[in-house]
Write a protein that holds these residues in place. Structure first.
Motif, PDB file in Angstrom:
ATOM      1  N   LEU A 261       0.814  -1.221   0.000  1.00 26.20           N
ATOM      2  CA  LEU A 261       0.000   0.000   0.000  1.00 26.20           C
ATOM      3  C   LEU A 261       0.847   1.271   0.000  1.00 26.20           C
ATOM      4  O   LEU A 261       0.368   2.338  -0.408  1.00 26.20           O
ATOM      5  CB  LEU A 261      -0.962   0.005   1.188  1.00 26.20           C
TER       6      LEU A 261
ATOM      7  N   ASP B 226      -0.270   8.808  -0.043  1.00 23.63           N
ATOM      8  CA  ASP B 226      -1.430   9.482   0.547  1.00 23.63           C
ATOM      9  C   ASP B 226      -2.507   8.483   0.933  1.00 23.63           C
ATOM     10  O   ASP B 226      -3.145   8.605   1.986  1.00 23.63           O
ATOM     11  CB  ASP B 226      -2.013  10.508  -0.439  1.00 23.63           C
ATOM     12  N   GLU B 227      -2.731   7.516   0.057  1.00 26.04           N
ATOM     13  CA  GLU B 227      -3.729   6.497   0.391  1.00 26.04           C
ATOM     14  C   GLU B 227      -3.259   5.671   1.590  1.00 26.04           C
ATOM     15  O   GLU B 227      -4.070   5.301   2.447  1.00 26.04           O
ATOM     16  CB  GLU B 227      -3.981   5.592  -0.827  1.00 26.04           C
TER      17      GLU B 227
ATOM     18  N   ALA C  50      -4.020   7.517   4.800  1.00 31.63           N
ATOM     19  CA  ALA C  50      -5.453   7.497   5.128  1.00 31.63           C
ATOM     20  C   ALA C  50      -5.886   6.107   5.568  1.00 31.63           C
ATOM     21  O   ALA C  50      -6.652   5.948   6.527  1.00 31.63           O
ATOM     22  CB  ALA C  50      -6.267   7.951   3.910  1.00 31.63           C
ATOM     23  N   PHE C  51      -5.381   5.095   4.872  1.00 35.64           N
ATOM     24  CA  PHE C  51      -5.732   3.715   5.213  1.00 35.64           C
ATOM     25  C   PHE C  51      -5.327   3.410   6.644  1.00 35.64           C
ATOM     26  O   PHE C  51      -6.106   2.855   7.428  1.00 35.64           O
ATOM     27  CB  PHE C  51      -5.030   2.771   4.224  1.00 35.64           C
TER      28      PHE C  51
ATOM     29  N   ALA D 186      -4.606   5.498   9.103  1.00 40.72           N
ATOM     30  CA  ALA D 186      -5.342   6.312  10.075  1.00 40.72           C
ATOM     31  C   ALA D 186      -6.734   5.727  10.321  1.00 40.72           C
ATOM     32  O   ALA D 186      -7.213   5.664  11.454  1.00 40.72           O
ATOM     33  CB  ALA D 186      -5.453   7.756   9.557  1.00 40.72           C
ATOM     34  N   TYR D 187      -7.361   5.299   9.247  1.00 34.80           N
ATOM     35  CA  TYR D 187      -8.697   4.696   9.360  1.00 34.80           C
ATOM     36  C   TYR D 187      -8.616   3.393  10.145  1.00 34.80           C
ATOM     37  O   TYR D 187      -9.409   3.134  11.065  1.00 34.80           O
ATOM     38  CB  TYR D 187      -9.247   4.409   7.962  1.00 34.80           C
TER      39      TYR D 187
END
Lengths: 190, 190, 190, 190, 190, 190
Positions: free
Chosen positions: C43, C48-49, C52-53, C55-56
């Protein structure tokens, strides 16, 4: 993509070439709606089938009965999206908006009738209609009883079933012919 | 049915009670759109998840890349109808109409992308996106090759997959929260 | 088959080439686990993804809440096998064994959660999570009530749904990238 | 949950109460494996069926033939996960690890055989076995030809089909009896 | 299409070439039925499997028990149509007509057991058998309780499950071999 | 079970109470067939729908065209079993046997058309009809081309689709009404 995309995978008759009764029916619709919905032209390729289709349609969708005209269209829209019928969702979505005088209802019913702003009896009606559309062999006496508990008569049950069944046919013809909805329908009554 | 229907099955925070960064984000959207899309309020119930969700969304939907902004929304609309997500079909249908400057495209893509007025490369894109949405375990090297034969780069493939995957998540949250689309979306750009 | 099989269908960045924050995150995991789980490298191709991944993920899987850490992993394992996600069943199966201190639980939950040695509340939790994974549009108020009857709070319901939804996304990315689980996971905590 | 969970929904005979031939068979297995796999005790409730089951099993799984013993177990593991059979995935996963001398192969084949570290001929074998398990009525001459193109004989095709078919039965019996795998299987040969 | 269509995709042994015990079994059937059902010739290609198959069949279909012989055949016919097994629907349809002394029952049970002229206990029996055939992993204690409420013993439940499971196997073998039913079956006992 | 089982879940009109045209139609059938097929009595409960149904039926099933009368009935029987329609499989199975002068064909086509003794063009016809019945939204230009490669005209394609679509409706009405086939059909032309 092109300026005049095909409305059917099959030949489309010209209005002038059609039998008089069919032409008259189409002209009446045109006068009322302001345009000729493509379903009329696509199906008129087969005059005898056209006549039977329209007679059947009117017997279910135009007659008196316990279901309001808007409720009948809800059945069409919900089951047509389940059958991925582009023509029927777009065209009957427009008719539903007109008949329900509600610009939101068609999109709600199409995507997921469980989330639509409808009355409990309408929810029961659409649950049953979806079962007729998708798994009619599993319909049991209990399903009819559930509708009757919501105030539907036995005749209303027939109507719900017959509308879902009729559009099971209609959706399949629209899908195979690749029937194209008129652009007028998309924005109607929004 | 009521004058102010619930927009979530979960508590919805007031704008004033939100952390400053989230409030700022929401106010920026409000200024641009003229209203606050309900997804912001519904998801803001969980600030940390909200921040991650939005960062992820922006990383996929706002960045530079081989897919046009309209193409990204096509993926959202097609897969969201497959997942019967009322909020996403309605809200992203509106965004798709805006971005594609085409009032018809959203309904076409939602009901059956095979019948939509799209280019062959877009058809291939949506075929793949639907496979990611519905049977991702069956994705094989051949699927990637088919996209590359249409001119997509390997990075574009990632983008298509990631958008379909992100909305697999988003659709499920919208379905479970019973997220209600704002009325403004239904008629936007029609 | 080969001595160093690919871990992704997409380019895999070298640790040294990654942004400092991502490298730091990965090194922290490496220090704790003794190896770098491949999901981080696969990943990280999209920084950036990735951010976010993660953090989620952390907002759902690491926070305080009514679900134990093991219960959260049960949700991941059950829904990931339903999605036929090789990486997630193997990697999160290992984490579940660690967190539940139970060498059997992961295989039980993966194949058929109805046969797993779990408490009735966990059975209800997984029934709901599977519905979110497979038919989220059918979630109704009754489903939430059933969870609440088992002692779950409304917030717990969100957590169950959000974990199932997040891994709906994660499973799809792992399936499309053909993410390969590290060999270390297979035998961990058995 | 309890110290001695039930291994079947049906009565489980005591070894001493069984007919001599069945007891002998079970004792032979016990001597070889170090424990009595629960399938023997659960099915011994019906001695005649037990004898037929074991004779059938041996005729398929122990005989000479074009499929290696490990390949036969691959078929069992892949189709048993498709049937969500807890007992068979766990027990035959162990046997597969032993026979293939590979600690990873069983989990790979169970979750998604498309991602397993197997040869192309084994991939074709499992594609066919899954079709037999899930949609045998769609098997056509072309499916047999595809296997033969991979070097399988017509007799090998029978073997693949018969193993998939036998475990279609076995999985259903294990699911209905709620057959519980012995704890020894979970960690075997990892 | 031809005067002597193939009865299997695999070699079919001649009666004279078969081991004596198998030949004896087949001759006994032939004497009773007046012809050799093709299943015997098709499966005799594998003598060991044949013996196990027949022993299993007899242990379930010929023994004493709480299910009448006709009820057992109902299970076969209903589940075989669900599996689209041409041989089993036709051959066991004939046997069901004979055993039930009812020329209508087989077609009713095959197409939709919900519409068949059967007793409530038989309806419950077939509901359960269909679940075993199609979704055995969802069988729960409640399913067994529902059968017991209809007067079935726990042993009867095993029988129903075992017959459905055995024909899950048999249907798959018939489908893969493309086993052709003898013409005698079609009109028998009508 | 009873001496005169119900033939519909809805009221069934007496022949004498029906409008003259409907009574005449029914009497004509009775004279030809020797009995009144129940579909006429069940549907006559709604005279307008009855007339449209019969006109539609005749326009498809009785007209001149590229499909033989037996081929049309093959479409009905194959799709009706897919829809689990007891009435249509039994009644049209009989008509198919009569029209094809073949006592075996109806059972073959009903259970699995892939195994039926039919010509390659008929196999292609039924493959298409089943797609119309079960997944009409996936029909593409290639499907039509495949039929044309077998010698079907574009008009024949319409006929196949329209028959499958018409019986999609008819099957649903028969399932919801629980329409009971006359006993005469079961053994006819066997």
């Amino acid at each position: 993509m092109t300026s005049a995309p095909a409305i059917s995978r099959f030949p489309v008759p010209k209005l002038d070439d059609l039998p008089a009764d069919i032409r008259a029916r189409i002209e009446a619709v045109q006068e009322k709606a302001g345009f000729v919905p493509n379903v009329f032209l696509v199906l008129a390729y087969r005059p005898d089938e056209f006549r039977a289709f329209m007679a059947y349609h009117d017997a279910l969708m135009e007659k008196e009965g316990g279901l309001s005209l808007a409720e009948r269209e809800m059945i069409v829209v919900a089951t047509s999206n389940a059958n991925h019928c582009h023509y029927c969702v777009v065209a009957h979505g427009a008719i539903l908006r007109v008949r329900a005088k509600d610009p939101l209802i068609a999109d709600q019913v199409a995507v997921n009738h469980r989330k639509a702003d409808i009355a409990p009896r309408q929810r029961a009606m659409l649950d049953f209609a979806m079962k007729v559309a998708l798994a009619s062999h599993e319909v049991e006496d209990d399903d009819l009883a559930a509708l009757e508990a919501q105030g539907f008569s036995r005749d209303d049950v027939w109507d719900i079933a017959a509308i879902a069944a009729f559009f099971a046919m209609s959706n399949r013809m629209a899908n195979v012919t690749s029937m194209r909805p008129n652009e007028e329908f998309y924005g109607m009554a929004r």
